[in-house]
Write a protein that holds these residues in place. Structure first.
Motif, PDB file in Angstrom:
ATOM      1  N   ALA A  33      42.730  17.120 -12.335  1.00 51.76           N
ATOM      2  CA  ALA A  33      42.231  18.472 -12.117  1.00 51.76           C
ATOM      3  C   ALA A  33      40.716  18.459 -12.230  1.00 51.76           C
ATOM      4  CB  ALA A  33      42.818  19.453 -13.134  1.00 51.76           C
ATOM      5  N   MET A  34      40.089  19.385 -11.522  1.00 52.11           N
ATOM      6  CA  MET A  34      38.646  19.571 -11.657  1.00 52.11           C
ATOM      7  C   MET A  34      38.388  21.066 -11.721  1.00 52.11           C
ATOM      8  SD  MET A  34      36.976  16.682  -9.147  1.00 52.11           S
ATOM      9  CE  MET A  34      35.444  16.527 -10.085  1.00 52.11           C
ATOM     10  N   GLY A  35      37.281  21.419 -12.341  1.00 50.01           N
ATOM     11  CA  GLY A  35      37.003  22.839 -12.455  1.00 50.01           C
ATOM     12  C   GLY A  35      35.596  23.123 -12.904  1.00 50.01           C
ATOM     13  N   THR A  50      39.527  26.547 -11.486  1.00 52.01           N
ATOM     14  CA  THR A  50      40.057  25.184 -11.551  1.00 52.01           C
ATOM     15  C   THR A  50      40.908  24.903 -10.324  1.00 52.01           C
ATOM     16  OG1 THR A  50      42.013  25.887 -12.794  1.00 52.01           O
ATOM     17  CG2 THR A  50      40.120  25.130 -14.077  1.00 52.01           C
ATOM     18  N   ILE A  51      40.997  23.618  -9.982  1.00 49.76           N
ATOM     19  CA  ILE A  51      41.844  23.173  -8.884  1.00 49.76           C
ATOM     20  C   ILE A  51      42.513  21.883  -9.312  1.00 49.76           C
ATOM     21  CG2 ILE A  51      39.863  22.042  -7.765  1.00 49.76           C
ATOM     22  CD1 ILE A  51      41.220  22.644  -5.060  1.00 49.76           C
ATOM     23  N   ILE A  52      43.845  21.844  -9.187  1.00 52.22           N
ATOM     24  CA  ILE A  52      44.568  20.653  -9.614  1.00 52.22           C
ATOM     25  C   ILE A  52      44.907  19.798  -8.399  1.00 52.22           C
ATOM     26  CG2 ILE A  52      45.502  21.859 -11.604  1.00 52.22           C
ATOM     27  CD1 ILE A  52      48.214  21.879 -10.193  1.00 52.22           C
ATOM     28  N   SER A  70      36.691  24.225  -4.231  1.00 53.66           N
ATOM     29  CA  SER A  70      37.319  23.291  -3.298  1.00 53.66           C
ATOM     30  C   SER A  70      37.019  21.866  -3.732  1.00 53.66           C
ATOM     31  CB  SER A  70      36.822  23.525  -1.870  1.00 53.66           C
ATOM     32  OG  SER A  70      35.423  23.346  -1.785  1.00 53.66           O
ATOM     33  N   ARG A  71      37.789  20.931  -3.199  1.00 51.56           N
ATOM     34  CA  ARG A  71      37.563  19.515  -3.465  1.00 51.56           C
ATOM     35  C   ARG A  71      37.464  18.774  -2.145  1.00 51.56           C
ATOM     36  NH1 ARG A  71      41.748  17.424  -8.047  1.00 51.56           N
ATOM     37  NH2 ARG A  71      40.794  15.401  -7.570  1.00 51.56           N
ATOM     38  N   ASP A  72      36.717  17.651  -2.144  1.00 53.66           N
ATOM     39  CA  ASP A  72      36.644  16.855  -0.926  1.00 53.66           C
ATOM     40  C   ASP A  72      37.923  16.035  -0.777  1.00 53.66           C
ATOM     41  OD1 ASP A  72      34.766  13.855  -1.887  1.00 53.66           O
ATOM     42  OD2 ASP A  72      36.334  14.961  -2.936  1.00 53.66           O
ATOM     43  N   TYR A  79      33.505  21.502  -5.481  1.00 49.15           N
ATOM     44  CA  TYR A  79      32.464  22.447  -5.083  1.00 49.15           C
ATOM     45  C   TYR A  79      32.808  23.841  -5.615  1.00 49.15           C
ATOM     46  CZ  TYR A  79      31.615  18.720  -1.703  1.00 49.15           C
ATOM     47  OH  TYR A  79      31.389  17.508  -1.111  1.00 49.15           O
ATOM     48  N   LEU A  80      31.773  24.629  -5.815  1.00 52.67           N
ATOM     49  CA  LEU A  80      31.951  26.037  -6.156  1.00 52.67           C
ATOM     50  C   LEU A  80      31.004  26.845  -5.286  1.00 52.67           C
ATOM     51  CD1 LEU A  80      33.511  27.972  -8.066  1.00 52.67           C
ATOM     52  CD2 LEU A  80      31.455  27.972  -9.505  1.00 52.67           C
TER      53      LEU A  80
END
Length: 121
Positions: A33-35, A50-52, A70-72, A79-80
């Motif tokens: 996860a990232m956030g 957050t995005i898992i 979002s994530r690449d 990204y935010l």
């Protein structure tokens, strides 16, 4: 060793936009996860978004409809996108990632160094 490096903070007028980015690098087996979190002066650190790995996304009520996380494709950068910024969004923004290191068994929290976002006219 694992590093999170953030980019994109700054000064913006109310109603403006900023985009933050955070890149994870190092001995990484998986990022679960990232956030983004933020901390305003005199306040506790709070969740922004957050995005898992499965794609589920969670936003704080205060940023819903204004911020997009979002994530690449590689999954190592988050990204935010922050639109319609308000003075109340002023804070230090911290990237967070839940990472399992190479040859590791457990997930640990890692944090970026923080980037200042100031919304002011």
């Amino acid at each position: 060793q694992v590093q999170l490096v953030e980019f994109g903070g700054g000064l913006v007028q109310p109603g403006g936009s900023l985009r933050l980015a955070c890149a994870a690098s190092g001995s990484i087996a998986s990022i679960n996860a990232m956030g983004w979190y933020r901390q305003a002066p005199g306040k506790q650190r709070e969740l922004v978004a957050t995005i898992i790995s499965g794609g589920a996304i969670n936003y704080a009520d205060s940023v819903k409809g204004r911020f997009t996380i979002s994530r690449d494709n590689a999954g190592n950068t988050v990204y935010l996108q922050m639109n319609s910024l308000e003075p109340e969004d002023t804070a230090v923004y911290y990237c967070n990632a839940k990472i399992v290191r190479n040859r590791g068994l457990y997930e640990y929290d890692y944090w970026g160094q923080g980037t200042q976002v100031t919304v002011s006219s």
